[in-house]
Every structure is written in C-alpha cells, then in structure tokens.
Write an enzyme that holds these catalytic residues in place. Structure first.
Site, mmCIF file in Angstrom:
data_model
loop_
_atom_site.group_PDB
_atom_site.id
_atom_site.type_symbol
_atom_site.label_atom_id
_atom_site.label_comp_id
_atom_site.label_asym_id
_atom_site.label_seq_id
_atom_site.Cartn_x
_atom_site.Cartn_y
_atom_site.Cartn_z
ATOM 1 N N ASN A 1 -22.498 26.311 27.128
ATOM 2 C CA ASN A 1 -22.825 27.689 27.514
ATOM 3 C C ASN A 1 -21.983 28.160 28.701
ATOM 4 O O ASN A 1 -21.700 29.349 28.823
ATOM 5 C CB ASN A 1 -24.326 27.739 27.844
ATOM 6 C CG ASN A 1 -24.718 29.005 28.564
ATOM 7 O OD1 ASN A 1 -24.758 30.085 27.983
ATOM 8 N ND2 ASN A 1 -24.996 28.891 29.868
ATOM 9 N N TYR B 1 -10.346 36.724 27.526
ATOM 10 C CA TYR B 1 -11.698 36.168 27.354
ATOM 11 C C TYR B 1 -12.044 36.114 25.869
ATOM 12 O O TYR B 1 -12.487 35.084 25.353
ATOM 13 C CB TYR B 1 -12.696 37.038 28.121
ATOM 14 C CG TYR B 1 -14.156 36.737 27.859
ATOM 15 C CD1 TYR B 1 -14.797 35.672 28.483
ATOM 16 C CD2 TYR B 1 -14.915 37.547 26.993
ATOM 17 C CE1 TYR B 1 -16.162 35.410 28.250
ATOM 18 C CE2 TYR B 1 -16.260 37.289 26.766
ATOM 19 C CZ TYR B 1 -16.883 36.226 27.390
ATOM 20 O OH TYR B 1 -18.219 35.976 27.163
ATOM 21 N N GLY B 2 -11.813 37.243 25.169
ATOM 22 C CA GLY B 2 -12.126 37.288 23.737
ATOM 23 C C GLY B 2 -11.319 36.259 22.955
ATOM 24 O O GLY B 2 -11.846 35.598 22.059
ATOM 25 N N ALA B 3 -10.056 36.087 23.333
ATOM 26 C CA ALA B 3 -9.210 35.115 22.627
ATOM 27 C C ALA B 3 -9.723 33.696 22.858
ATOM 28 O O ALA B 3 -9.723 32.857 21.947
ATOM 29 C CB ALA B 3 -7.767 35.244 23.100
HETATM 30 N N1 LIG Z 1 -24.058 38.208 29.657
HETATM 31 C C1 LIG Z 1 -23.579 38.730 28.549
HETATM 32 O O1 LIG Z 1 -23.691 39.956 28.306
HETATM 33 C C2 LIG Z 1 -22.895 37.843 27.538
HETATM 34 C C3 LIG Z 1 -22.475 38.428 26.335
HETATM 35 C C4 LIG Z 1 -21.870 37.624 25.372
HETATM 36 C C5 LIG Z 1 -21.704 36.274 25.632
HETATM 37 N N2 LIG Z 1 -22.116 35.724 26.809
HETATM 38 C C6 LIG Z 1 -21.923 34.276 27.000
HETATM 39 O O2 LIG Z 1 -23.160 33.700 27.390
HETATM 40 C C7 LIG Z 1 -22.913 32.531 28.178
HETATM 41 C C8 LIG Z 1 -23.740 32.582 29.460
HETATM 42 O O3 LIG Z 1 -23.340 33.712 30.216
HETATM 43 P P1 LIG Z 1 -24.276 34.374 31.321
HETATM 44 O O4 LIG Z 1 -24.128 35.843 31.125
HETATM 45 O O5 LIG Z 1 -25.607 33.725 31.293
HETATM 46 O O6 LIG Z 1 -23.464 33.990 32.646
HETATM 47 P P2 LIG Z 1 -23.949 33.722 34.144
HETATM 48 O O7 LIG Z 1 -25.287 34.288 34.406
HETATM 49 O O8 LIG Z 1 -22.803 34.115 35.004
HETATM 50 O O9 LIG Z 1 -24.130 32.134 34.171
HETATM 51 C C9 LIG Z 1 -23.013 31.286 33.989
HETATM 52 C C10 LIG Z 1 -23.459 29.860 34.210
HETATM 53 O O10 LIG Z 1 -22.339 28.993 33.982
HETATM 54 C C11 LIG Z 1 -22.042 28.247 35.170
HETATM 55 N N3 LIG Z 1 -20.588 28.085 35.194
HETATM 56 C C12 LIG Z 1 -19.656 29.056 35.197
HETATM 57 N N4 LIG Z 1 -18.431 28.525 35.196
HETATM 58 C C13 LIG Z 1 -18.582 27.173 35.175
HETATM 59 C C14 LIG Z 1 -17.691 26.083 35.164
HETATM 60 N N5 LIG Z 1 -16.375 26.262 35.183
HETATM 61 N N6 LIG Z 1 -18.203 24.820 35.137
HETATM 62 C C15 LIG Z 1 -19.539 24.626 35.138
HETATM 63 N N7 LIG Z 1 -20.436 25.624 35.129
HETATM 64 C C16 LIG Z 1 -19.963 26.884 35.157
HETATM 65 C C17 LIG Z 1 -22.641 29.093 36.311
HETATM 66 O O11 LIG Z 1 -22.982 28.366 37.477
HETATM 67 P P3 LIG Z 1 -21.902 28.155 38.681
HETATM 68 O O12 LIG Z 1 -21.311 29.489 38.995
HETATM 69 O O13 LIG Z 1 -22.696 27.536 39.783
HETATM 70 O O14 LIG Z 1 -20.899 27.208 38.100
HETATM 71 C C18 LIG Z 1 -23.921 29.581 35.630
HETATM 72 O O15 LIG Z 1 -24.901 28.560 35.619
HETATM 73 C C19 LIG Z 1 -21.403 32.482 28.409
HETATM 74 O O16 LIG Z 1 -20.821 31.586 27.476
HETATM 75 C C20 LIG Z 1 -20.950 33.908 28.104
HETATM 76 O O17 LIG Z 1 -19.609 33.945 27.687
HETATM 77 C C21 LIG Z 1 -22.716 36.479 27.766
#
Ligand SMILES: NC(=O)c1ccc[n+]([C@@H]2O[C@H](COP(=O)([O-])OP(=O)(O)OC[C@H]3O[C@@H](n4cnc5c(N)ncnc54)[C@H](OP(=O)(O)O)[C@@H]3O)[C@@H](O)[C@H]2O)c1
Length: 242
Positions: free
Chosen positions: A88, A153-155
């Site tokens: 994730n 990001y999309g890629a």
């Molecule tokens: N939010 C949306 O609208 C949306 C839409 C489509 C897809 N997504 C996908 O959903 C997933 C979760 O996104 P979210 O919106 O929940 O994001 P978020 O709230 O920013 O949470 C991201 C999580 O990943 C951790 N993280 C980030 N980079 C990391 C790294 N390099 N190594 C280890 N941990 C890392 C962060 O903690 P730390 O910063 O402490 O590392 C945090 O726990 C992602 O794959 C995202 O692409 C989100």
C-alpha cells in the site's frame, strides 16, 4: 505461540488507507506486521490496534531499503507465517506537466511504487506459498487515465498493475494469488499533497472502503487471482475486467 492465526504484512500502515486495512484485518483476527518510514505514528497505530487483541509488530523504514523489507518478512515468520501481503505504501512524486518533469525523479517514484512491492513479494512468496496466500497491490485510477500532470505516478502504478497480473500467472503453480485494488479518491495526506490548494473535504475518508475489504478477505484467493478491483463502487460490483 498461536501459529494457526492468520498473519498479514501491510506497508504504509501508519495513516490513511493502510491504517484502515490494518484495522479491518485486526477485527478479522489477523496478527499484523505494519510498516511506514516514521516510527512515531507507526508505533501509535500499532499500539492502538493491538488493544483489539492482535499481535502487531511495527517495522519502521523505507520500502526501498532491502533491510527493511527483510525485517517485514522475518517479523511475519516470527508471528508464525504469512497469509496476506498488502503493498500500500506509495509516493506521488512530482505532480505537473511532463514537459517540466525532472526525469531523475523517475529514480524515486518507480522504485517506491513498483520496484519495492515486487522486491517485497520476492522475499514473501516462500511464506505465502506455505499458506496459499494473497498479495494485494494498491493502485490508482491514474494508472488507466491520462490525467494531465499525473504521468510519472500513473505510469508507476500502471507498471505495478501489469507486474501484478504477470505475477498472478507466474505464481499460480506455487499456490500464491495476486490482485490489484484501486481504492478511489480518499481524503488522506497523499490526496491533499496532490491537490495542495484544494479543499478536499468532499472526498470520503478511507474508511469508505471497509465493505470492500471485508468482501475481498472473504474470497478464496485462487478464485480472484489476476483481477483488478475498484473499492468504492456503491453497487458492490467491485470487479473491473482489464
Ligand atoms: N488518497 C487517494 O485519493 C488515493 C487514490 C488512489 C490511490 N491511492 C493509493 O492508496 C495508497 C495509500 O494512500 P493514502 O492516500 O492512504 O496515503 P497516505 O495517507 O499519505 O499514507 C501513505 C502511507 O505510506 C507510508 N509511506 C509512504 N512512502 C513510504 C515509503 N517510501 N516507505 C514506507 N512507507 C511509506 C506513509 O508513512 P510515512 O510517511 O511515515 O512513510 C503512510 O503510512 C497508495 O498506494 C496510493 O497510491 C490513494
């Protein structure tokens, strides 16, 4: 030691969607290994979830770090095995026109969003194979639509999707399944970073996806392997044929 208890690894579990998935799994009786870079918030989430009765092991560090991935998998082994790996954790990289994109930045967004999940899977498959387990790779609609500004990001997510479907085929004989999940727009830190000037209060919190996750984790992994799901379909028709 309760070796028969199911065990999951969830990366990016300290907030947002990863925290929600972790809480769903704890409610379903899983023991958890949870990852994120910043140890403080990760520890807080782990302690909060463990009050529900699950063993929760926090592993702080960047998913691009091989030693962090090794700790995630060995912690699962110490909990007794591995039934589920949720990739994730993800980074946006720069949002903006490709004509202005510093291509050196591919060096971060692809390793985090596509490389690290595959490397973690490589380490986790021996444990997953013992329990005919499931890999869930979290994607985005940006993997399929050509949104201006969202190219890198999309890629990286499109790469993750193809890699997941390829893995589903390659791992079938080992009894390991793999699926892709698009969670839809959610009010999280990542989403606010993507739209820094916007009021995103109209987007749902990530808990909106809970019914989907409960449905997914009720499925037999082999029955759904290779599929792509959209987690916010109100009609519960989550499967999206690619
Ligand atoms: N939010 C949306 O609208 C949306 C839409 C489509 C897809 N997504 C996908 O959903 C997933 C979760 O996104 P979210 O919106 O929940 O994001 P978020 O709230 O920013 O949470 C991201 C999580 O990943 C951790 N993280 C980030 N980079 C990391 C790294 N390099 N190594 C280890 N941990 C890392 C962060 O903690 P730390 O910063 O402490 O590392 C945090 O726990 C992602 O794959 C995202 O692409 C989100």
């Amino acid at each position: 030691m309760t070796a028969s208890k199911r065990v999951a690894i969830i990366t990016g579990a300290s907030r947002g969607l990863g925290e929600v998935i972790s809480r769903v799994l704890a409610e379903r009786g899983y023991d958890l290994v949870v990852g994120a870079r910043n140890p403080g918030p990760l520890q807080d989430v782990a302690e909060s979830i463990s009050q529900k009765g699950s063993r929760v092991v926090p592993v702080a560090g960047d998913v691009t770090d091989a030693s962090v991935r090794a700790r995630l998998v060995s912690a699962a082994g110490e909990l007794g095995g591995l039934d589920l790996l949720v990739n994730n954790a993800s980074e946006l990289g720069d949002i903006g026109p490709l004509m202005e994109f510093d291509v050196q930045r591919f060096g971060r967004v692809f390793p985090v969003n596509a490389g690290a999940p595959i490397a973690l899977i490589q380490l986790a498959v021996p444990l997953l194979a013992e329990r005919r387990g499931l890999i869930v790779n979290v994607t985005s609609d940006a993997a399929q639509a050509a949104y201006p500004g969202w190219g890198p990001y999309g890629a990286s997510k499109a790469a993750l999707e193809l890699l997941t479907r390829t893995l589903a085929t390659e791992l079938r004989d080992r009894g390991v399944s793999a699926v892709i999940v698009d969670p839809g727009d959610m009010r999280t830190r990542m989403h606010q970073q993507a739209f820094p000037l916007d009021d995103i209060s109209d987007r749902p919190l990530p808990a909106v996806t809970v019914p989907f996750w409960n449905w997914l984790f009720d499925q037999m992994p082999a029955d759904i392997s290779g599929e792509r799901f959209a987690a916010q379909r109100e009609d519960a028709r989550w499967l999206q044929r690619v």
